[in-house]
Design a protein around this motif. Sequence first.
Motif, PDB file in Angstrom:
ATOM      1  N   THR A   5      46.804 -35.011 -46.104  1.00  9.39           N
ATOM      2  CA  THR A   5      46.130 -34.302 -45.018  1.00  9.39           C
ATOM      3  C   THR A   5      44.634 -34.580 -45.035  1.00  9.39           C
ATOM      4  OG1 THR A   5      47.769 -32.520 -44.985  1.00  9.39           O
ATOM      5  CG2 THR A   5      45.608 -32.024 -44.065  1.00  9.39           C
ATOM      6  N   GLU A   6      44.037 -34.516 -46.216  1.00  9.31           N
ATOM      7  CA  GLU A   6      42.596 -34.730 -46.328  1.00  9.31           C
ATOM      8  C   GLU A   6      42.208 -36.172 -46.012  1.00  9.31           C
ATOM      9  OE1 GLU A   6      40.013 -32.487 -47.165  1.00  9.31           O
ATOM     10  OE2 GLU A   6      41.545 -30.991 -46.711  1.00  9.31           O
ATOM     11  N   MET A   7      43.019 -37.138 -46.448  1.00  8.99           N
ATOM     12  CA  MET A   7      42.725 -38.539 -46.155  1.00  8.99           C
ATOM     13  C   MET A   7      42.808 -38.805 -44.657  1.00  8.99           C
ATOM     14  SD  MET A   7      44.522 -40.642 -49.296  1.00  8.99           S
ATOM     15  CE  MET A   7      43.942 -42.233 -48.668  1.00  8.99           C
ATOM     16  N   GLU A   8      43.794 -38.209 -44.020  1.00 13.09           N
ATOM     17  CA  GLU A   8      43.932 -38.403 -42.574  1.00 13.09           C
ATOM     18  C   GLU A   8      42.778 -37.743 -41.819  1.00 13.09           C
ATOM     19  OE1 GLU A   8      48.764 -39.017 -42.202  1.00 13.09           O
ATOM     20  OE2 GLU A   8      47.953 -36.987 -42.110  1.00 13.09           O
ATOM     21  N   LYS A   9      42.263 -36.639 -42.327  1.00 17.25           N
ATOM     22  CA  LYS A   9      41.078 -36.019 -41.722  1.00 17.25           C
ATOM     23  C   LYS A   9      39.889 -36.979 -41.752  1.00 17.25           C
ATOM     24  CE  LYS A   9      41.843 -31.125 -42.947  1.00 17.25           C
ATOM     25  NZ  LYS A   9      41.303 -30.030 -43.804  1.00 17.25           N
ATOM     26  N   ARG A  10      39.848 -37.830 -42.791  1.00 19.25           N
ATOM     27  CA  ARG A  10      38.746 -38.776 -42.947  1.00 19.25           C
ATOM     28  C   ARG A  10      38.924 -40.021 -42.083  1.00 19.25           C
ATOM     29  NH1 ARG A  10      35.509 -37.995 -47.353  1.00 19.25           N
ATOM     30  NH2 ARG A  10      35.045 -40.215 -47.517  1.00 19.25           N
ATOM     31  N   GLY A  11      40.004 -40.057 -41.313  1.00 22.34           N
ATOM     32  CA  GLY A  11      40.214 -41.170 -40.401  1.00 22.34           C
ATOM     33  C   GLY A  11      41.074 -42.284 -40.944  1.00 22.34           C
ATOM     34  N   ILE A  12      41.640 -42.098 -42.129  1.00 25.79           N
ATOM     35  CA  ILE A  12      42.519 -43.107 -42.704  1.00 25.79           C
ATOM     36  C   ILE A  12      43.922 -42.938 -42.123  1.00 25.79           C
ATOM     37  CG2 ILE A  12      43.611 -43.904 -44.851  1.00 25.79           C
ATOM     38  CD1 ILE A  12      41.068 -42.972 -46.311  1.00 25.79           C
ATOM     39  N   THR A  13      44.473 -44.005 -41.599  1.00 24.33           N
ATOM     40  CA  THR A  13      45.829 -43.971 -41.049  1.00 24.33           C
ATOM     41  C   THR A  13      46.834 -44.216 -42.173  1.00 24.33           C
ATOM     42  OG1 THR A  13      45.057 -44.799 -38.909  1.00 24.33           O
ATOM     43  CG2 THR A  13      47.421 -45.011 -39.396  1.00 24.33           C
ATOM     44  N   ILE A  14      47.816 -43.328 -42.317  1.00 28.07           N
ATOM     45  CA  ILE A  14      48.837 -43.463 -43.349  1.00 28.07           C
ATOM     46  C   ILE A  14      50.204 -43.562 -42.677  1.00 28.07           C
ATOM     47  CG2 ILE A  14      49.929 -42.408 -45.366  1.00 28.07           C
ATOM     48  CD1 ILE A  14      47.271 -41.035 -45.965  1.00 28.07           C
ATOM     49  N   LEU A  15      50.843 -44.708 -42.850  1.00 27.70           N
ATOM     50  CA  LEU A  15      52.162 -44.942 -42.272  1.00 27.70           C
ATOM     51  C   LEU A  15      53.186 -44.996 -43.400  1.00 27.70           C
ATOM     52  CD1 LEU A  15      51.261 -47.773 -39.720  1.00 27.70           C
ATOM     53  CD2 LEU A  15      51.353 -45.303 -39.306  1.00 27.70           C
ATOM     54  N   THR A  16      54.107 -44.051 -43.425  1.00 27.80           N
ATOM     55  CA  THR A  16      55.115 -44.005 -44.481  1.00 27.80           C
ATOM     56  C   THR A  16      56.484 -44.413 -43.922  1.00 27.80           C
ATOM     57  OG1 THR A  16      55.366 -41.626 -44.042  1.00 27.80           O
ATOM     58  CG2 THR A  16      53.935 -42.271 -45.868  1.00 27.80           C
ATOM     59  N   GLY A  17      57.399 -44.688 -44.854  1.00 34.46           N
ATOM     60  CA  GLY A  17      58.750 -45.060 -44.449  1.00 34.46           C
ATOM     61  C   GLY A  17      58.862 -46.470 -43.910  1.00 34.46           C
ATOM     62  N   CYS A  18      57.898 -47.340 -44.256  1.00 39.17           N
ATOM     63  CA  CYS A  18      57.975 -48.729 -43.801  1.00 39.17           C
ATOM     64  C   CYS A  18      57.267 -49.636 -44.797  1.00 39.17           C
ATOM     65  CB  CYS A  18      57.365 -48.896 -42.404  1.00 39.17           C
ATOM     66  SG  CYS A  18      55.628 -48.437 -42.281  1.00 39.17           S
ATOM     67  N   THR A  19      57.486 -50.927 -44.665  1.00 40.81           N
ATOM     68  CA  THR A  19      56.878 -51.912 -45.560  1.00 40.81           C
ATOM     69  C   THR A  19      56.346 -53.094 -44.756  1.00 40.81           C
ATOM     70  OG1 THR A  19      58.995 -53.041 -45.879  1.00 40.81           O
ATOM     71  CG2 THR A  19      58.417 -51.318 -47.474  1.00 40.81           C
ATOM     72  N   VAL A  20      55.544 -53.908 -45.408  1.00 42.09           N
ATOM     73  CA  VAL A  20      55.044 -55.139 -44.793  1.00 42.09           C
ATOM     74  C   VAL A  20      56.111 -56.218 -44.946  1.00 42.09           C
ATOM     75  CG1 VAL A  20      53.286 -56.940 -44.889  1.00 42.09           C
ATOM     76  CG2 VAL A  20      52.645 -54.541 -45.292  1.00 42.09           C
ATOM     77  N   THR A  21      56.468 -56.854 -43.831  1.00 44.24           N
ATOM     78  CA  THR A  21      57.503 -57.896 -43.867  1.00 44.24           C
ATOM     79  C   THR A  21      56.931 -59.296 -43.709  1.00 44.24           C
ATOM     80  OG1 THR A  21      57.857 -57.633 -41.482  1.00 44.24           O
ATOM     81  CG2 THR A  21      59.275 -56.343 -42.967  1.00 44.24           C
ATOM     82  N   GLU A  22      55.727 -59.392 -43.141  1.00 39.24           N
ATOM     83  CA  GLU A  22      55.115 -60.703 -42.935  1.00 39.24           C
ATOM     84  C   GLU A  22      53.633 -60.529 -42.640  1.00 39.24           C
ATOM     85  OE1 GLU A  22      55.605 -64.725 -40.101  1.00 39.24           O
ATOM     86  OE2 GLU A  22      56.840 -62.944 -39.745  1.00 39.24           O
ATOM     87  N   VAL A  23      52.836 -61.522 -43.072  1.00 41.61           N
ATOM     88  CA  VAL A  23      51.413 -61.546 -42.752  1.00 41.61           C
ATOM     89  C   VAL A  23      51.098 -62.899 -42.142  1.00 41.61           C
ATOM     90  CG1 VAL A  23      49.059 -61.406 -43.632  1.00 41.61           C
ATOM     91  CG2 VAL A  23      50.850 -59.986 -44.648  1.00 41.61           C
ATOM     92  N   THR A  24      50.560 -62.895 -40.934  1.00 41.43           N
ATOM     93  CA  THR A  24      50.204 -64.156 -40.276  1.00 41.43           C
ATOM     94  C   THR A  24      48.692 -64.222 -40.096  1.00 41.43           C
ATOM     95  OG1 THR A  24      50.572 -63.117 -38.109  1.00 41.43           O
ATOM     96  CG2 THR A  24      52.391 -64.381 -39.055  1.00 41.43           C
ATOM     97  N   ARG A  25      48.177 -65.446 -40.145  1.00 41.44           N
ATOM     98  CA  ARG A  25      46.736 -65.636 -40.034  1.00 41.44           C
ATOM     99  C   ARG A  25      46.374 -66.283 -38.715  1.00 41.44           C
ATOM    100  NH1 ARG A  25      42.698 -68.248 -44.653  1.00 41.44           N
ATOM    101  NH2 ARG A  25      40.760 -67.932 -43.478  1.00 41.44           N
ATOM    102  N   HIS A  26      45.267 -65.812 -38.125  1.00 44.03           N
ATOM    103  CA  HIS A  26      44.758 -66.362 -36.868  1.00 44.03           C
ATOM    104  C   HIS A  26      43.252 -66.545 -37.045  1.00 44.03           C
ATOM    105  CE1 HIS A  26      48.609 -64.739 -35.442  1.00 44.03           C
ATOM    106  NE2 HIS A  26      48.231 -63.601 -35.988  1.00 44.03           N
ATOM    107  N   GLY A  27      42.855 -67.713 -37.522  1.00 46.93           N
ATOM    108  CA  GLY A  27      41.444 -67.931 -37.819  1.00 46.93           C
ATOM    109  C   GLY A  27      41.033 -67.081 -39.002  1.00 46.93           C
ATOM    110  N   LYS A  28      40.087 -66.149 -38.775  1.00 54.00           N
ATOM    111  CA  LYS A  28      39.648 -65.246 -39.847  1.00 54.00           C
ATOM    112  C   LYS A  28      40.406 -63.928 -39.831  1.00 54.00           C
ATOM    113  CE  LYS A  28      34.897 -66.923 -40.443  1.00 54.00           C
ATOM    114  NZ  LYS A  28      33.464 -66.523 -40.478  1.00 54.00           N
TER     115      LYS A  28
END
Length: 462
Positions: free
Chosen positions: A218-241
């Motif tokens: 709750t406190e982290m989200e108040k600080r503007g940090i987005t927390i997404l639970t129940g999921c994982t990273v499946t791929e990372v793609t690059r586009h320049g920088k």
Amino acid sequence: MAEFDVDLFVIGGGSGGVRAGRIAANHGARVMLAEEYRMGGTCVIRGCVPKKLFVIGSHMKDEIEDAKGFGWTIPPASFDWPTLIANKDKEIARLEAAYTTNVEKSGAKVVKTRAVLEDAHTVRLGTGETVSARYILIATGGAPNHGKEIPGIEHVISSNEAFHLTELPKRIVIQGGGYIALEFAGIFAGYGSDVTVIYRGDNILRGFDEDVRKHVRTEMEKRGITILTGCTVTEVTRHGKDYTTHLSNGSSIASDQVMFAIGRHPAVANLGLEKAGVAINPKNGGIQVDAWSKSSVDNIYAIGDVTHRHNLTPVAIREGHAFADTVFGKRPVQVDHATIPTAVFSQPEVGTVGLTEAEARAQVSHVDIYKTDFRPIKATMSGRDTRVLMKLVVDGSTDRVLGCHIVGDAAAEITQAVAIAVKMKATKADFDATIALHPTAAEELVTMRTPTARYVREAAAE
């Protein structure tokens, strides 16, 4: 001629290995210590110390903002990431030199090279030279673990690289829900980055008390940090920088950096363990040891993160000291791994020691909970929307305080002192008999009189 070149050969110059080598030398042992990277290990070079420096710096933004409520007018402040990195590097170099000096002052010899086992009593250095040792101590620590391979994993950084970024990312995606992930989420957010945390579980800080987990989120989200639970990273793609992080829920996030902090694994690879007959613990992948930190080979010991028992620097230091006293000091010492205090330098900070509510309810029949959630005095003037959590877990039958959990400013500092009382098996009556130190947040720990919850487990039927 001596039977062995040295009495003790230490592989690893981190906090645990350095302590063990120094104390063994003080006991009169001939000691050689090998470190292939930098003296100080993970904690000093790329862990606790630089992390805490980053945390302190990231708090400055809040201090500047809060000052207005106390009458201060401060011109618009600016932040320079390269200055932070340069000053951090200077301090780490100073500490590294101090570690080396302290070991050498004890009479131990430091060699800056890799060392691997040739057999139970022989170590081969990176120079090709071999050294025979009566005892060998493995203290190689651990390393970040990115988990299973996914497309684009080469674009992902770990906490190691985060300490050396050339510029502050405007947007960063961090996968993980434990100590390191949340600490860096707070760090980057404090310096002005847009931060998104991805975690596979239902909530962050798995293994911590449920009230702590909810409060921190709750406190982290108040600080503007987005927390997404129940999921994982499946791929990372690059586009320049830029990067696009694809998630298992079908969504994607654009950022300047992608960081994984999903765990660490013991640094056991390519050490020659099989040549010496050193067994690996099948349950955790670390070197298997007994209560004395002895491996499956009588003269080979292991301490710290490489055993994957309790991956905390003070534990490694205590294990190293106990090993040296036991083997060379003629004073057998076993480390008590129960009731270890720990802190998460997230924002807000977490300090905890002892059992969680869930653990206590599983272990004892009668549990009393004392809990308070309040606005700290500073926030009444600064106007910041934040609250402090304090919780005591008590055995209702014996009145013993089984656990203490704090979320808020100085949580770690408070917990270090409380840990002494919990370790001494203090009772709730002992806490109640202690006069409050006013005005502090910590006084709540000795003024809570009425349980907020009480759980009594019925005796099993005959």
